[in-house]
Every structure is written in structure tokens, then in C-alpha cells.
Scaffold this active site. Structure first.
Site, PDB file in Angstrom:
ATOM      1  N   ARG A  92     -12.570  -3.730  -7.273  1.00 42.56           N
ATOM      2  CA  ARG A  92     -12.315  -4.567  -6.092  1.00 42.56           C
ATOM      3  C   ARG A  92     -13.618  -4.848  -5.361  1.00 42.56           C
ATOM      4  O   ARG A  92     -14.371  -3.931  -5.044  1.00 42.56           O
ATOM      5  CB  ARG A  92     -11.335  -3.835  -5.166  1.00 42.56           C
ATOM      6  CG  ARG A  92     -10.953  -4.636  -3.936  1.00 42.56           C
ATOM      7  CD  ARG A  92      -9.906  -3.924  -3.116  1.00 42.56           C
ATOM      8  NE  ARG A  92     -10.468  -2.830  -2.340  1.00 42.56           N
ATOM      9  CZ  ARG A  92      -9.772  -2.072  -1.488  1.00 42.56           C
ATOM     10  NH1 ARG A  92      -8.476  -2.294  -1.339  1.00 42.56           N
ATOM     11  NH2 ARG A  92     -10.347  -1.105  -0.817  1.00 42.56           N
TER      12      ARG A  92
ATOM     13  N   PHE B 203       0.855  -1.187   0.000  1.00 38.33           N
ATOM     14  CA  PHE B 203       0.000   0.000   0.000  1.00 38.33           C
ATOM     15  C   PHE B 203       0.896   1.245   0.000  1.00 38.33           C
ATOM     16  O   PHE B 203       1.848   1.325   0.788  1.00 38.33           O
ATOM     17  CB  PHE B 203      -0.899  -0.006   1.239  1.00 38.33           C
ATOM     18  CG  PHE B 203      -1.979   1.019   1.170  1.00 38.33           C
ATOM     19  CD1 PHE B 203      -3.095   0.814   0.376  1.00 38.33           C
ATOM     20  CD2 PHE B 203      -1.874   2.206   1.880  1.00 38.33           C
ATOM     21  CE1 PHE B 203      -4.099   1.774   0.308  1.00 38.33           C
ATOM     22  CE2 PHE B 203      -2.876   3.163   1.814  1.00 38.33           C
ATOM     23  CZ  PHE B 203      -3.989   2.949   1.025  1.00 38.33           C
TER      24      PHE B 203
ATOM     25  N   TYR C  17     -11.076  -0.534  10.358  1.00 41.98           N
ATOM     26  CA  TYR C  17     -12.256  -0.038   9.631  1.00 41.98           C
ATOM     27  C   TYR C  17     -12.528  -0.815   8.349  1.00 41.98           C
ATOM     28  O   TYR C  17     -13.330  -0.376   7.544  1.00 41.98           O
ATOM     29  CB  TYR C  17     -12.127   1.467   9.339  1.00 41.98           C
ATOM     30  CG  TYR C  17     -10.809   1.885   8.718  1.00 41.98           C
ATOM     31  CD1 TYR C  17     -10.495   1.550   7.419  1.00 41.98           C
ATOM     32  CD2 TYR C  17      -9.875   2.615   9.444  1.00 41.98           C
ATOM     33  CE1 TYR C  17      -9.291   1.918   6.851  1.00 41.98           C
ATOM     34  CE2 TYR C  17      -8.667   2.993   8.891  1.00 41.98           C
ATOM     35  CZ  TYR C  17      -8.388   2.655   7.594  1.00 41.98           C
ATOM     36  OH  TYR C  17      -7.187   3.017   7.040  1.00 41.98           O
ATOM     37  N   LYS C  18     -11.858  -1.951   8.170  1.00 40.58           N
ATOM     38  CA  LYS C  18     -12.199  -2.788   7.012  1.00 40.58           C
ATOM     39  C   LYS C  18     -13.017  -3.978   7.528  1.00 40.58           C
ATOM     40  O   LYS C  18     -14.183  -3.829   7.841  1.00 40.58           O
ATOM     41  CB  LYS C  18     -10.933  -3.197   6.268  1.00 40.58           C
ATOM     42  CG  LYS C  18     -10.245  -2.002   5.595  1.00 40.58           C
ATOM     43  CD  LYS C  18      -9.092  -2.385   4.742  1.00 40.58           C
ATOM     44  CE  LYS C  18      -8.587  -1.222   3.912  1.00 40.58           C
ATOM     45  NZ  LYS C  18      -7.721  -0.284   4.639  1.00 40.58           N
TER      46      LYS C  18
ATOM     47  N   ASP D   6       1.766  -5.738   7.744  1.00 38.18           N
ATOM     48  CA  ASP D   6       0.561  -4.908   7.723  1.00 38.18           C
ATOM     49  C   ASP D   6      -0.620  -5.841   7.449  1.00 38.18           C
ATOM     50  O   ASP D   6      -0.674  -6.507   6.407  1.00 38.18           O
ATOM     51  CB  ASP D   6       0.708  -3.840   6.628  1.00 38.18           C
ATOM     52  CG  ASP D   6      -0.483  -2.888   6.568  1.00 38.18           C
ATOM     53  OD1 ASP D   6      -1.583  -3.273   6.998  1.00 38.18           O
ATOM     54  OD2 ASP D   6      -0.305  -1.773   6.044  1.00 38.18           O
TER      55      ASP D   6
HETATM   56  C1  LIG Z   1      -2.531  -1.904   3.599  1.00 38.58           C
HETATM   57  C2  LIG Z   1      -2.786  -0.522   4.112  1.00 38.58           C
HETATM   58  N1  LIG Z   1      -1.829   0.100   4.817  1.00 38.58           N
HETATM   59  C3  LIG Z   1      -2.008   1.352   5.287  1.00 38.58           C
HETATM   60  C4  LIG Z   1      -3.184   2.049   5.067  1.00 38.58           C
HETATM   61  C5  LIG Z   1      -3.338   3.444   5.598  1.00 38.58           C
HETATM   62  O1  LIG Z   1      -4.161   3.454   6.703  1.00 38.58           O
HETATM   63  P1  LIG Z   1      -4.597   4.796   7.454  1.00 38.58           P
HETATM   64  O2  LIG Z   1      -5.287   5.659   6.460  1.00 38.58           O
HETATM   65  O3  LIG Z   1      -5.539   4.331   8.530  1.00 38.58           O
HETATM   66  O4  LIG Z   1      -3.381   5.452   8.014  1.00 38.58           O
HETATM   67  C6  LIG Z   1      -4.217   1.418   4.347  1.00 38.58           C
HETATM   68  C7  LIG Z   1      -5.484   2.124   4.102  1.00 38.58           C
HETATM   69  O5  LIG Z   1      -6.384   1.650   3.466  1.00 38.58           O
HETATM   70  C8  LIG Z   1      -4.003   0.110   3.842  1.00 38.58           C
HETATM   71  O6  LIG Z   1      -4.941  -0.512   3.126  1.00 38.58           O
END
Ligand SMILES: Cc1ncc(COP(=O)(O)O)c(C=O)c1O
Length: 351
Positions: free
Chosen positions: A310, A67, A163-164, A138
């Protein structure tokens, strides 16, 4: 309660209490997970502490499917550490071969946010350890979606959002896990007052708190934690293995139905269910417009640039009928070119 709730309602311990409930879902022992902040912040903390625990090395290894926020956070952190530090990204399938004696930390997202492809956490953690590296996982797209065993995999650090698949609501707090063998050695980079050994001593000098407590930063988001607590109640009766089995059933049915009816869509996720998380993605050059047409018809997924549609499968509240209905609506959108309208092509701020 603004003042008294911290003691009367036990708010100050809420990040650890909720952390223990998450720990059960990710294969971690009680007392090894704490809540707070957003995931990007937790990535920073985990990576910074891991780098400091491996001081003779300078490379963070990740993959090109990670990400972007994780990669951006790594870049920013490494810049502040000096020119000797570097982020190296390789294709997801090349990670194992890229683990050499320069790698300080292997930082990966277990389930790829675009394709849903899943890394083998236990195998890669073992390889990283053999190569002298620490791991940061992660779990944003894994927690609540697939069974996890952080302790069994001997993972060093893990982070994730709620939140997912954990349904805490928009902006819900993130979590961080530190292996019990490292938790009292890991030095927090974001040394906020609530990670202090005695926050209410208001000592001008920082002393890290015990174990995972030191990964706390500032005032916990009590309202968001309350929402998270309510969302976690379902796991008192739902078993993650049942949820996973149902997710595979739903996603296989969706792939079969979509491939039969929509030849213009290309499967972007691994076909083998055990190699993906709880999402299925398809590619199409007009993916954005197609997703807007679907959302207008009540089938709500995401578009991820450049061309990914997705679909997340959340068996806690989605069943086979809905999945097959979604596939029918997608077929109708494709066969009748219902996506081909200007209002579906205008990009919104959030895709
Ligand atoms: C794999 C991954 N890492 C990091 C993040 C970033 O998260 P945040 O916006 O809560 O900092 C996301 C957000 O969707 C994500 O999917």
C-alpha cells in the site's frame, strides 16, 4: 498549568475547537464534531447510539473490506446487546442490494484500507435512509485525503482518526460527528463525566451534555491535541480540492510507471481515480518482503495481509519527483529480486 491550564489555556474546550477545524474538512457544520479517544472507541460510540435510535431493528450491515477493528467492535457491542442482534457483512459491491427492512445501521469505511476503493457516501446514505436504516461512516482513510460532504450526504454518524492524512502523529485523537438532527437524541453508550451536561457538578446521575458534547468521554489528550492543532494549520492555506487534484496526478503517474516496469505486480486499487481514495495498492505474493526492501531504500509504505503493498499519496509533502523516484526504486527491487533476502522476509510485529 497541570491544574490551572484547563481554564487559563482553555483546554477543556479544545476537543470542540479542534473538532470545528476538522468539521470544515469533512463538510460538517461547526459544533457537530468533537475530538477524543481512538477511532475504535468512536466506532463503538457511534454504532451504539445509532442502534439505540433504531430500536425495532437488529442488524448491522457492513462489508467484508471494512477495517477489522470496526467489525470486531461491532461484534463485541452486539454480543452485549443480546442474541437477537447480528452483524451481516457482504462484498463491498453488494452493500446496496443487502439493505433490507432488517437493517438498523449501515456501517462502512468510506475508503477501503487495503484497496483504496471508495464507497459513494451520498448514494449509499440515501439508500440506507430509504430502507429505514441509519449510517455510520468511518473516514479514517478519507479525512484530509478527499473532499467530503457529510452534511450534503445527510450522513447520520461519522468517525475518523487524525494520524493518517491529518498528520496529528501516532496515537493522535479521533473525531466523531453526529448529524445536528440526531445529536440531542443520541444516547451515549460511553457515558463518561465529560459528556455530562455539568461535569463539575459531580452529580451522581448522568445527564447527557448538549449536542455533540455528549460524545466526549474522559479527560482530553491535551498534548496530542496540541500536535493536531499544529498539523491542522496547513489547512488554513491548503484547499482540499487542490490536494485531491494533486493526489490524483501523483497516483496516476505512479500506477503508469509501476505497471510499465513491474509486470509481476497486480493493481489492487480501482483504476478510475474517482473510485479510490489517496492510496494505490498492488498485490504480490511476496508483498511483505518487497515492502521491507523498499523501506530499506527510503520508500515507505505498508504491507497489508495477505499480499497488499500500500502506497499513500500525501501531496502536502510529497511531489511528482519523489513519486517517480519511488516507482524507479520499486522497479529495481523487482527486476533484480532485491527483496529476496531473509532479513526482508522475517515478519516484524507491525507490518
Ligand atoms: C478504517 C479504520 N478504522 C479503525 C481503525 C482503528 O483505529 P484506532 O487504532 O485509532 O482505534 C483504523 C486504524 O488504522 C482504520 O484504518
Amino acid at each position: 498549568m497541570l491544574i490551572t491550564g484547563w481554564n487559563r489555556a482553555g483546554w477543556m474546550d479544545q476537543p470542540a475547537r479542534s473538532g470545528d477545524r476538522i468539521a470544515r474538512l469533512i463538510g460538517a457544520a461547526p459544533g457537530t464534531v468533537v475530538m477524543g479517544d481512538t477511532l475504535s472507541i468512536k466506532v463503538y460510540q457511534a454504532l451504539a447510539s445509532a442502534l439505540e435510535l433504531n430500536p425495532s431493528r437488529r442488524v448491522v450491515l457492513s462489508d467484508t473490506g471494512n477495517f477489522p477493528s470496526d467489525l470486531y467492535i461491532a461484534e463485541g457491542l452486539l454480543r452485549s446487546l443480546g442474541e437477537a442482534y447480528a452483524l451481516r457483512t457482504v462484498a463491498p459491491e453488494d452493500v446496496a442490494g443487502a439493505l433490507d427492512e432488517t437493517v438498523a445501521v449501515l456501517m462502512l469505511t468510506e475508503v477501503d484500507y487495503r484497496t483504496g476503493r471508495r464507497h459513494d457516501m451520498a448514494a449509499l446514505t440515501a439508500l440506507a435512509h430509504d430502507a429505514g436504516a441509519l449510517t455510520v461512516w468511518d473516514l479514517a482513510h478519507s479525512a484530509g485525503a478527499v473532499p467530503l460532504d457529510l452534511a450534503g450526504a445527510s450522513a447520520d454518524f461519522a468517525v475518523g482518526c487524525t494520524y493518517k492524512y491529518l498528520n496529528s502523529g501516532p496515537g493522535g485523537p479521533a473525531f466523531i460527528y453526529v448529524s445536528p438532527t440526531l445529536a440531542d437524541q443520541a444516547r451515549p453508550a460511553l457515558s463518561g463525566w465529560l459528556g455530562h451536561e455539568a461535569p463539575f457538578a459531580f452529580d451522581p446521575d448522568y445527564r447527557p451534555g448538549r449536542g455533540i458534547e455528549r460524545m466526549r468521554v474522559g479527560t482530553p489528550p491535551i498534548l496530542q491535541l496540541a500536535a493536531l492543532e499544529a498539523a491542522l494549520d496547513v489547512w488554513d492555506i491548503a484547499d482540499i480540492h487542490d490536494v485531491r487534484a494533486k493526489s490524483i496526478e501523483l497516483s496516476q503517474a505512479f500506477i503508469a510507471a509501476v505497471e510499465a516496469a513491474c509486470p509481476a505486480l497486480t493493481l489492487a486499487s480501482p483504476r478510475a481515480a474517482d473510485q479510490r481514495g489517496s492510496q494505490v495498492s498492488f498485490r504480490h505474493p511476496e508483498g511483505y518482503a518487497i515492502m521491507q526492501a523498499l523501506i530499506a531504500r527510503g520508500v515507505i509504505g505498508d504491507f497489508r495481509a495477505p499480499d497488499i503493498l500500500r502506497f499513500g499519496f500525501t501531496p502536502l509533502y510529497i511531489g511528482l519527483d519523489e513519486v517517480l523516484r519511488a516507482a524507479d526504486i520499486l522497479a529495481e527491487v523487482m527486476v533484480s529480486d532485491l527483496w529476496n533476502r531473509p532479513e526482508y522476509k522475517a515478519r516484524a510485529r507491525v507490518t
